[in-house]
Write an enzyme that holds these catalytic residues in place. Structure first.
Site, PDB file in Angstrom:
ATOM      1  N   GLU A 164       0.734  -1.228   0.004  1.00 41.59           N
ATOM      2  CA  GLU A 164      -0.043  -0.050   0.094  1.00 41.59           C
ATOM      3  C   GLU A 164       0.951   1.222   0.007  1.00 41.59           C
ATOM      4  O   GLU A 164       1.885   1.203   0.874  1.00 41.59           O
ATOM      5  CB  GLU A 164      -0.879  -0.096   1.298  1.00 41.59           C
ATOM      6  CG  GLU A 164      -1.699   1.120   1.224  1.00 41.59           C
ATOM      7  CD  GLU A 164      -2.738   1.456   2.526  1.00 41.59           C
ATOM      8  OE1 GLU A 164      -2.569   0.536   3.237  1.00 41.59           O
ATOM      9  OE2 GLU A 164      -3.413   2.346   2.639  1.00 41.59           O
TER      10      GLU A 164
ATOM     11  N   LYS B  22       5.038   0.717   8.748  1.00 43.58           N
ATOM     12  CA  LYS B  22       5.002   2.089   8.115  1.00 43.58           C
ATOM     13  C   LYS B  22       4.415   3.086   9.042  1.00 43.58           C
ATOM     14  O   LYS B  22       4.854   4.222   9.108  1.00 43.58           O
ATOM     15  CB  LYS B  22       4.196   2.005   6.849  1.00 43.58           C
ATOM     16  CG  LYS B  22       5.118   1.365   5.738  1.00 43.58           C
ATOM     17  CD  LYS B  22       4.412   1.307   4.284  1.00 43.58           C
ATOM     18  CE  LYS B  22       3.529   0.030   4.279  1.00 43.58           C
ATOM     19  NZ  LYS B  22       2.654  -0.060   3.235  1.00 43.58           N
TER      20      LYS B  22
ATOM     21  N   ARG C 257       6.147 -12.776   9.369  1.00 43.15           N
ATOM     22  CA  ARG C 257       6.854 -11.569   9.035  1.00 43.15           C
ATOM     23  C   ARG C 257       8.238 -11.337   9.571  1.00 43.15           C
ATOM     24  O   ARG C 257       8.444 -12.130  10.670  1.00 43.15           O
ATOM     25  CB  ARG C 257       5.885 -10.155   9.349  1.00 43.15           C
ATOM     26  CG  ARG C 257       5.633 -10.380  10.961  1.00 43.15           C
ATOM     27  CD  ARG C 257       4.384  -9.288  11.158  1.00 43.15           C
ATOM     28  NE  ARG C 257       4.965  -7.867  10.981  1.00 43.15           N
ATOM     29  CZ  ARG C 257       4.238  -7.081   9.940  1.00 43.15           C
ATOM     30  NH1 ARG C 257       3.265  -7.680   9.131  1.00 43.15           N
ATOM     31  NH2 ARG C 257       4.623  -5.771   9.872  1.00 43.15           N
TER      32      ARG C 257
HETATM   33  P1  ATP Z   1       3.131  -2.149   7.570  1.00 48.77           P
HETATM   34  O1  ATP Z   1       2.561  -2.552   8.659  1.00 48.77           O
HETATM   35  O2  ATP Z   1       4.465  -1.586   7.654  1.00 48.77           O
HETATM   36  O3  ATP Z   1       2.428  -0.971   6.799  1.00 48.77           O
HETATM   37  P2  ATP Z   1       1.934  -3.809   5.813  1.00 48.77           P
HETATM   38  O4  ATP Z   1       1.824  -5.263   5.736  1.00 48.77           O
HETATM   39  O5  ATP Z   1       0.717  -3.130   6.020  1.00 48.77           O
HETATM   40  O6  ATP Z   1       3.070  -2.997   6.334  1.00 48.77           O
HETATM   41  P3  ATP Z   1       1.916  -3.529   2.867  1.00 48.77           P
HETATM   42  O7  ATP Z   1       2.252  -2.371   2.154  1.00 48.77           O
HETATM   43  O8  ATP Z   1       0.551  -3.933   2.912  1.00 48.77           O
HETATM   44  O9  ATP Z   1       2.322  -3.258   4.290  1.00 48.77           O
HETATM   45  O10 ATP Z   1       2.794  -4.919   2.661  1.00 48.77           O
HETATM   46  C1  ATP Z   1       3.204  -5.054   1.513  1.00 48.77           C
HETATM   47  C2  ATP Z   1       3.723  -6.547   1.385  1.00 48.77           C
HETATM   48  O11 ATP Z   1       4.725  -6.520   2.322  1.00 48.77           O
HETATM   49  C3  ATP Z   1       2.817  -7.560   1.957  1.00 48.77           C
HETATM   50  O12 ATP Z   1       2.654  -8.827   1.090  1.00 48.77           O
HETATM   51  C4  ATP Z   1       3.002  -7.825   3.360  1.00 48.77           C
HETATM   52  O13 ATP Z   1       2.919  -9.177   3.852  1.00 48.77           O
HETATM   53  C5  ATP Z   1       4.672  -7.629   3.339  1.00 48.77           C
HETATM   54  N1  ATP Z   1       5.434  -7.455   4.625  1.00 48.77           N
HETATM   55  C6  ATP Z   1       5.030  -6.277   5.245  1.00 48.77           C
HETATM   56  N2  ATP Z   1       5.822  -6.260   6.434  1.00 48.77           N
HETATM   57  C7  ATP Z   1       6.598  -7.204   6.402  1.00 48.77           C
HETATM   58  C8  ATP Z   1       7.505  -7.847   7.165  1.00 48.77           C
HETATM   59  N3  ATP Z   1       7.674  -7.315   8.522  1.00 48.77           N
HETATM   60  N4  ATP Z   1       8.039  -9.064   6.777  1.00 48.77           N
HETATM   61  C9  ATP Z   1       7.686  -9.316   5.653  1.00 48.77           C
HETATM   62  N5  ATP Z   1       6.915  -9.292   4.800  1.00 48.77           N
HETATM   63  C10 ATP Z   1       6.276  -7.833   5.368  1.00 48.77           C
HETATM   64 MG    MG Z   2      -0.532  -1.750   5.849  1.00 50.85          MG
END
Ligand code: ATP
Ligand code: MG
Length: 556
Positions: free
Chosen positions: A39, A273, A263
């Site tokens: 996102e 983020k 993760r």
């Molecule tokens: P954040 O909480 O940092 O915003 P998110 O999962 O909401 O992370 P997205 O932009 O939706 O962020 O993530 C894009 C991809 O990255 C998703 O497929 C998610 O599973 C993966 N991802 C995000 N954080 C991690 C992590 N700490 N380890 C492995 N994969 C991750």
């Molecule tokens: Mg997110």
């Protein structure tokens, strides 16, 4: 800077096993098509790098494809700045980011699918407030109550959904919900919300839409539309998989396999983020690319290499249960790469002057130095040597402690690439601080050794006083003092665990070539670690970041 990845044999893991089996059984016509779906609501962090390496890596390994897709369904938090940063980061890691896809391009398809579910009697417009919806949902131990709007007719729902789309309702006034099972033990299946109203302009579609799909509804459809075969996500989505499956089955469209993995969590840092945004907004760091940030932009600025991050992602592998990886393991992978590529130079961080009393005044010698002893192809350079040089204050001790092998009165020290010097005398100021160390040198020791079997244990780096370049050097420590910055002692407020000493700037003296450092080049400052030029470098004012020290504390 190098982008080559050292040859590492892929380790077996459960995702590879599932994909290999699917190919063998001809599932999805034996295709492999993954995606990385961020996102655009912030900069990517090292956790995302893990997911990028995994998804693009699997596609490469199985001769498939991987889409970079922006999951841009939440206009209030997203922006083009974030989109651009993500494209840059994915490309920098060495993967194809040339044709990114956007969920917002599918808004019409999402809408048509919602109409289909309404017509099938499987979606309804609900006017409960957010608070009421939560109450009606029930709990893990109690079933939910049906919404009073659950039995609206298809025609009524079509008309109301059209009104939602036309902007006839206020934000939060009503939503579209899937009609599944209010008694399901899985709360995600208790009539989840599919669409909500938002009047925030979208960074790509502007004000064309005021209804936006929710993640669980949109995400599976995005995967389906793109013909994804394996939709790899983090463990939190395991409980959402039945919903992912329900939407795609109920719509009767292409149905990828969702697979969850643990993760990445790293000690002494945060991986979200939203929380990283807080650090930026509250000014705890200089920006998303502050070299202390675990963002890809921060790591890049700090001097991390794509090869090191890719190697790290491979080494940590994928697992089915959450755990925390030591930051030291990332640093270990970094050092392995930098050691092969970094240009060796001498920089004195805490200088004291050393005067060689028997060396001719005004004489300059240009001495040979290896650019990288690990790689003879990097060649040699010439460094100037004169009567006055700077050494580290730490490399002199007036009254040496036991086992101290560097310079002290009456003792010899090897100046790297240069000569042996013998300490004769020290000059002090009125307060007793050492201002100069007076030595003699042995001309027979040119290059830093002699044939006479003499033992000189200590070797020090140095810079010629007449040629030294002033550098600002930024030395970093972890951003947080705790392995888990969100530990209870801070009451969950991670800013209470910020390390007040995470940045220390020193004025150093370096070899002449550092006056005009090459951006993106890795340097090893002998005995101090790996460094790179910071973009804050201005003409006549070089600024360096310490990427990582030389010693590993990681006991992997
Ligand atoms: P954040 O909480 O940092 O915003 P998110 O999962 O909401 O992370 P997205 O932009 O939706 O962020 O993530 C894009 C991809 O990255 C998703 O497929 C998610 O599973 C993966 N991802 C995000 N954080 C991690 C992590 N700490 N380890 C492995 N994969 C991750
Ligand atoms: Mg997110």
């Amino acid at each position: 800077m190098t982008t080559e990845t050292p040859a590492t044999t892929p380790k077996a893991n459960f995702i590879r096993t599932i994909i290999a089996q699917d190919i063998e059984q001809g599932r999805f016509a034996s295709r492999v098509h993954t995606r990385f779906p961020p996102e655009p609501n912030g900069y990517l962090h090292i956790g995302h790098a893990k997911s990028i390496c995994l998804n693009f890596g699997l596609a490469e390994e199985f001769s498939g494809k991987c889409n970079l897709r922006f999951d841009d369904t939440n206009p209030a938090k997203e922006s083009e700045e974030y989109v651009a940063s993500i494209i840059r980061d994915v490309a920098w890691l060495g993967f194809d980011a040339l044709q990114p896809l956007y969920a917002s391009d599918y808004f019409e398809q999402f809408y048509q699918c919602a109409l289909q579910l309404i017509r099938q009697g499987q979606a309804y417009v609900c006017h409960l407030s957010g608070e009421e919806t939560r109450r009606y949902r029930g709990t893990l131990t109690e079933p939910g109550q049906p919404s009073p709007y659950r039995e609206r007719t298809v025609d009524e729902n079509l008309a109301l959904f059209d009104d939602m789309k036309q902007g006839k309702f206020a934000e939060g006034e009503c939503v579209l919900r899937a009609k599944i099972d209010m008694a399901s033990p899985n709360l995600n299946l208790r009539d989840p919300i599919m669409y909500r109203i938002s009047y925030a302009p979208h960074h790509r579609t502007g004000t064309t839409w005021c209804i936006y799909p929710m993640y669980d509804y949109a995400h599976g459809l995005e995967d389906s539309i793109e013909g994804i075969t394996h939709s790899i996500c983090t463990l939190e989505f395991e409980d959402h998989r039945p919903l992912y499956d329900w939407f795609l089955d109920t719509l009767g469209v292409h149905h990828p396999q969702q697979i969850e993995f643990a993760r990445l969590n790293l000690t002494t840092t945060l991986m979200s983020k939203r929380k990283l945004l807080k650090l930026v907004e509250e000014g705890h760091v200089s920006g998303w690319d502050d070299p202390r940030m675990p963002t890809i932009a921060g790591l890049r600025r700090r001097g991390y290499t794509p090869a090191a991050i890719r190697r790290f992602a491979e080494e940590i592998g994928v697992a089915k249960s959450n755990s925390t990886v030591e930051f030291g393991q990332l640093e270990f992978c970094l050092r392995e790469d930098l050691n092969r590529h970094a240009r060796r130079v001498m920089v004195v961080l805490n200088p004291v002057k050393l005067v060689i009393t028997n060396y001719p005044e005004n004489q300059v010698e240009w001495l040979d130095a290896d650019n990288n002893p690990e790689n003879p192809d990097d060649g040699k350079r010439q460094i100037p040597f004169c009567r006055e040089v700077y050494i580290e204050r730490d490399d002199f001790m007036e009254v040496p402690t036991k086992g101290y092998h560097r310079l002290s009165p009456g003792k010899e020290l090897r100046l790297k690439h240069a000569y042996y010097v013998l300490c004769e005398h020290v000059a002090k100021d009125a307060a007793g601080n050492i201002t100069e160390i007076h030595c003699t040198y042995d001309p027979a020791s040119r290059g830093g050794w002699t044939d006479d079997g003499r033992k000189v244990k200590g070797t020090a780096h140095w810079v010629s006083a007449a040629h030294a370049v002033r550098l600002d050097v930024r030395l970093y420590d972890h951003l947080f003092t705790q392995d888990d910055p969100e530990n209870v002692a801070a009451g969950g407020d991670f800013t209470a665990n910020l390390n007040p000493n995470s940045l220390c700037v020193v004025q150093a003296l370096g070899e002449p070539e550092l006056a005009t450092p090459e951006q993106g080049r890795a340097y090893q400052f002998l005995r101090h670690g790996y460094f790179c030029a910071d973009p804050d470098t201005a003409p006549g004012q070089p600024v360096f970041n310490r990427t990582v020290g030389l010693k590993s504390s990681w006991k992997g």
